[in-house]
Design a protein around this motif. Structure first.
Motif, PDB file in Angstrom:
ATOM      1  N   UNK A 170       0.683  -1.155   0.136  1.00  0.00           N
ATOM      2  CA  UNK A 170       0.053  -0.108   0.095  1.00  0.00           C
ATOM      3  C   UNK A 170       0.717   1.256  -0.034  1.00  0.00           C
ATOM      4  N   UNK A 171       2.152   1.005   0.230  1.00  0.00           N
ATOM      5  CA  UNK A 171       3.081   2.251   0.217  1.00  0.00           C
ATOM      6  C   UNK A 171       3.579   2.554  -1.031  1.00  0.00           C
ATOM      7  N   UNK A 172       4.275   3.674  -1.408  1.00  0.00           N
ATOM      8  CA  UNK A 172       4.899   3.961  -2.725  1.00  0.00           C
ATOM      9  C   UNK A 172       6.161   3.112  -2.856  1.00  0.00           C
ATOM     10  N   UNK A 173       6.973   2.929  -1.723  1.00  0.00           N
ATOM     11  CA  UNK A 173       8.109   2.357  -1.528  1.00  0.00           C
ATOM     12  C   UNK A 173       8.183   0.947  -1.944  1.00  0.00           C
ATOM     13  N   UNK A 174       7.104   0.496  -1.087  1.00  0.00           N
ATOM     14  CA  UNK A 174       7.099  -1.307  -1.305  1.00  0.00           C
ATOM     15  C   UNK A 174       8.468  -1.969  -1.107  1.00  0.00           C
ATOM     16  N   UNK A 175       8.795  -1.678   0.137  1.00  0.00           N
ATOM     17  CA  UNK A 175      10.044  -2.268   0.627  1.00  0.00           C
ATOM     18  C   UNK A 175       9.877  -3.196   1.922  1.00  0.00           C
ATOM     19  N   UNK A 176      10.496  -4.246   1.883  1.00  0.00           N
ATOM     20  CA  UNK A 176      10.564  -5.276   2.989  1.00  0.00           C
ATOM     21  C   UNK A 176      12.087  -5.869   3.042  1.00  0.00           C
ATOM     22  N   UNK A 177      12.260  -5.682   4.353  1.00  0.00           N
ATOM     23  CA  UNK A 177      13.742  -6.244   4.712  1.00  0.00           C
ATOM     24  C   UNK A 177      13.264  -7.089   6.278  1.00  0.00           C
ATOM     25  N   UNK A 178      13.952  -8.401   6.113  1.00  0.00           N
ATOM     26  CA  UNK A 178      14.141  -9.199   7.292  1.00  0.00           C
ATOM     27  C   UNK A 178      15.279  -9.835   7.675  1.00  0.00           C
ATOM     28  N   UNK A 179      15.606  -9.876   8.736  1.00  0.00           N
ATOM     29  CA  UNK A 179      17.150 -10.231   9.125  1.00  0.00           C
ATOM     30  C   UNK A 179      16.992 -11.126  10.412  1.00  0.00           C
ATOM     31  N   UNK A 180      18.068 -11.913  10.541  1.00  0.00           N
ATOM     32  CA  UNK A 180      18.294 -12.691  11.809  1.00  0.00           C
ATOM     33  C   UNK A 180      19.801 -12.661  12.144  1.00  0.00           C
ATOM     34  N   UNK A 181      20.041 -12.722  13.727  1.00  0.00           N
ATOM     35  CA  UNK A 181      21.178 -12.916  14.188  1.00  0.00           C
ATOM     36  C   UNK A 181      20.944 -13.302  15.606  1.00  0.00           C
ATOM     37  N   UNK A 182      22.108 -13.329  16.266  1.00  0.00           N
ATOM     38  CA  UNK A 182      22.091 -13.870  17.680  1.00  0.00           C
ATOM     39  C   UNK A 182      23.203 -13.240  18.607  1.00  0.00           C
ATOM     40  N   UNK A 183      22.814 -13.034  20.007  1.00  0.00           N
ATOM     41  CA  UNK A 183      23.788 -12.771  20.851  1.00  0.00           C
ATOM     42  C   UNK A 183      23.954 -13.896  21.636  1.00  0.00           C
ATOM     43  N   UNK A 184      24.585 -13.506  22.812  1.00  0.00           N
ATOM     44  CA  UNK A 184      25.024 -14.595  23.737  1.00  0.00           C
ATOM     45  C   UNK A 184      23.712 -15.314  24.382  1.00  0.00           C
ATOM     46  N   UNK A 185      22.570 -14.622  24.340  1.00  0.00           N
ATOM     47  CA  UNK A 185      21.304 -15.111  25.229  1.00  0.00           C
ATOM     48  C   UNK A 185      20.145 -15.249  24.166  1.00  0.00           C
ATOM     49  N   UNK A 186      19.951 -14.428  22.915  1.00  0.00           N
ATOM     50  CA  UNK A 186      18.915 -14.444  22.425  1.00  0.00           C
ATOM     51  C   UNK A 186      18.972 -14.681  20.664  1.00  0.00           C
ATOM     52  N   UNK A 187      18.086 -15.343  20.280  1.00  0.00           N
ATOM     53  CA  UNK A 187      17.958 -15.124  18.646  1.00  0.00           C
ATOM     54  C   UNK A 187      16.997 -14.133  18.258  1.00  0.00           C
ATOM     55  N   UNK A 188      17.626 -13.269  17.392  1.00  0.00           N
ATOM     56  CA  UNK A 188      16.793 -12.189  16.953  1.00  0.00           C
ATOM     57  C   UNK A 188      16.212 -11.989  15.746  1.00  0.00           C
ATOM     58  N   UNK A 189      15.085 -11.711  15.564  1.00  0.00           N
ATOM     59  CA  UNK A 189      14.521 -11.476  14.178  1.00  0.00           C
ATOM     60  C   UNK A 189      13.967 -10.030  14.056  1.00  0.00           C
ATOM     61  N   UNK A 190      14.392  -9.245  13.091  1.00  0.00           N
ATOM     62  CA  UNK A 190      13.981  -8.113  12.651  1.00  0.00           C
ATOM     63  C   UNK A 190      13.108  -7.934  11.134  1.00  0.00           C
ATOM     64  N   UNK A 191      11.883  -7.486  11.414  1.00  0.00           N
ATOM     65  CA  UNK A 191      11.261  -7.238  10.075  1.00  0.00           C
ATOM     66  C   UNK A 191      10.959  -5.899   9.831  1.00  0.00           C
ATOM     67  N   UNK A 192      11.263  -5.151   8.848  1.00  0.00           N
ATOM     68  CA  UNK A 192      11.082  -3.824   8.583  1.00  0.00           C
ATOM     69  C   UNK A 192      10.484  -3.564   7.121  1.00  0.00           C
ATOM     70  N   UNK A 193       9.330  -2.804   7.025  1.00  0.00           N
ATOM     71  CA  UNK A 193       8.637  -2.530   5.924  1.00  0.00           C
ATOM     72  C   UNK A 193       7.964  -1.277   5.881  1.00  0.00           C
TER      73      UNK A 193
END
Length: 260
Positions: A170-193
């Motif tokens: 629905x946006x003009x840019x039509x962008x989606x970004x998704x990534x994973x990483x981890x640190x010493x305690x957590x697995x992290x997921x990031x979704x940007x749009x």
């Protein structure tokens, strides 16, 4: 007395009740056998054609020279068939993998990078997602595995990606970004749009509802698209943040794999 519409609705519900657990596995099984046969025969045909061309070149060099263009075209066509067969097999694997995930009701060791990579490939079956969205994914290969229900996470991330996709479309840019990483305690997921920003009031409302574990059936599109999967992740003690990163909406989820 049931009218025609009600009868059809009842029959449709009966059909849909068998779809995921019974019908889809049968469909995939019936597709797999001829697909494997096509792939095997096409590769065998390519080897036989190459061997035959070599024999003709050795025995009848003049004939081989005169038919060189024909031989080249035949070899090119067979290679194209093999490439398309491999491509079709990869799509088949994405579909079968998705429905295998949905049928799993036991806890399993799950690598979120592999799961999300598969979910992004499956999302390409939505043609708008495949052709309209500018996608960027960065998945860390070696992630600590989480002991979770595979079907839960497959459905939840599908819904979250679908939500982000609909907002980005629905946006003009039509962008989606998704990534994973981890640190010493957590697995992290990031979704940007890209798309309309979720207001601070709505973010607070979502977080409050997650903390109170409430489920409002009259929820709006943000609630139904983002809140429900985030509520499920909270059951796995995930830390959830909803904010903005430059011009993009950002949803981050951190899953503990070690006790704090």
């Amino acid at each position: 007395m049931m009218d025609q519409k009600a009868i059809y609705h009842a029959l449709k519900e009966d059909f849909e009740a068998t779809f995921t657990k019974e019908l889809i596995p049968g469909i995939l099984h019936n597709f797999a056998n001829p697909l494997n046969g096509i792939m095997g025969r096409s590769k065998l045909l390519q080897r036989r054609i190459e061997d035959t061309i070599k024999k003709i070149e050795n025995l009848y060099p003049d004939v081989a020279e005169g038919m060189a263009a024909d031989f080249q075209k035949i070899s090119s066509d067979i290679r194209a068939v093999n490439q398309e067969s491999d491509f079709f097999f990869k799509m088949f694997r994405d579909v079968s993998g998705k429905f295998y995930s949905l049928a799993s009701r036991e806890k399993d060791s799950v690598n979120l990078s592999k799961l999300l990579d598969a979910e992004m490939r499956f999302a390409n079956f939505y043609l708008d997602f495949k052709h309209e969205i500018k996608k960027d994914s960065q998945f860390r290969d070696e992630l600590p595995e989480l002991s979770v229900n595979l079907a839960d996470f497959s459905m939840a991330f599908w819904r979250l990606i679908r939500f982000a996709m609909s907002r980005a479309l629905a946006s003009q840019e039509k962008e989606l970004y998704i990534s994973t990483n981890n640190d010493e305690k957590n697995v992290n997921v990031l979704i940007k749009y890209s798309g309309d920003k979720i207001s601070k009031e709505k973010v607070k409302q979502i977080i409050d509802k997650i903390q109170s574990c409430s489920c409002d059936k009259s929820a709006d599109e943000v609630d139904s698209g983002a809140y429900i999967p985030l509520l499920l992740f909270s059951k796995y003690q995930a830390k959830i943040e909803i904010n903005h990163d430059n011009d993009l909406n950002a949803i981050s989820v951190s899953f503990p794999y070690r006790s704090h």
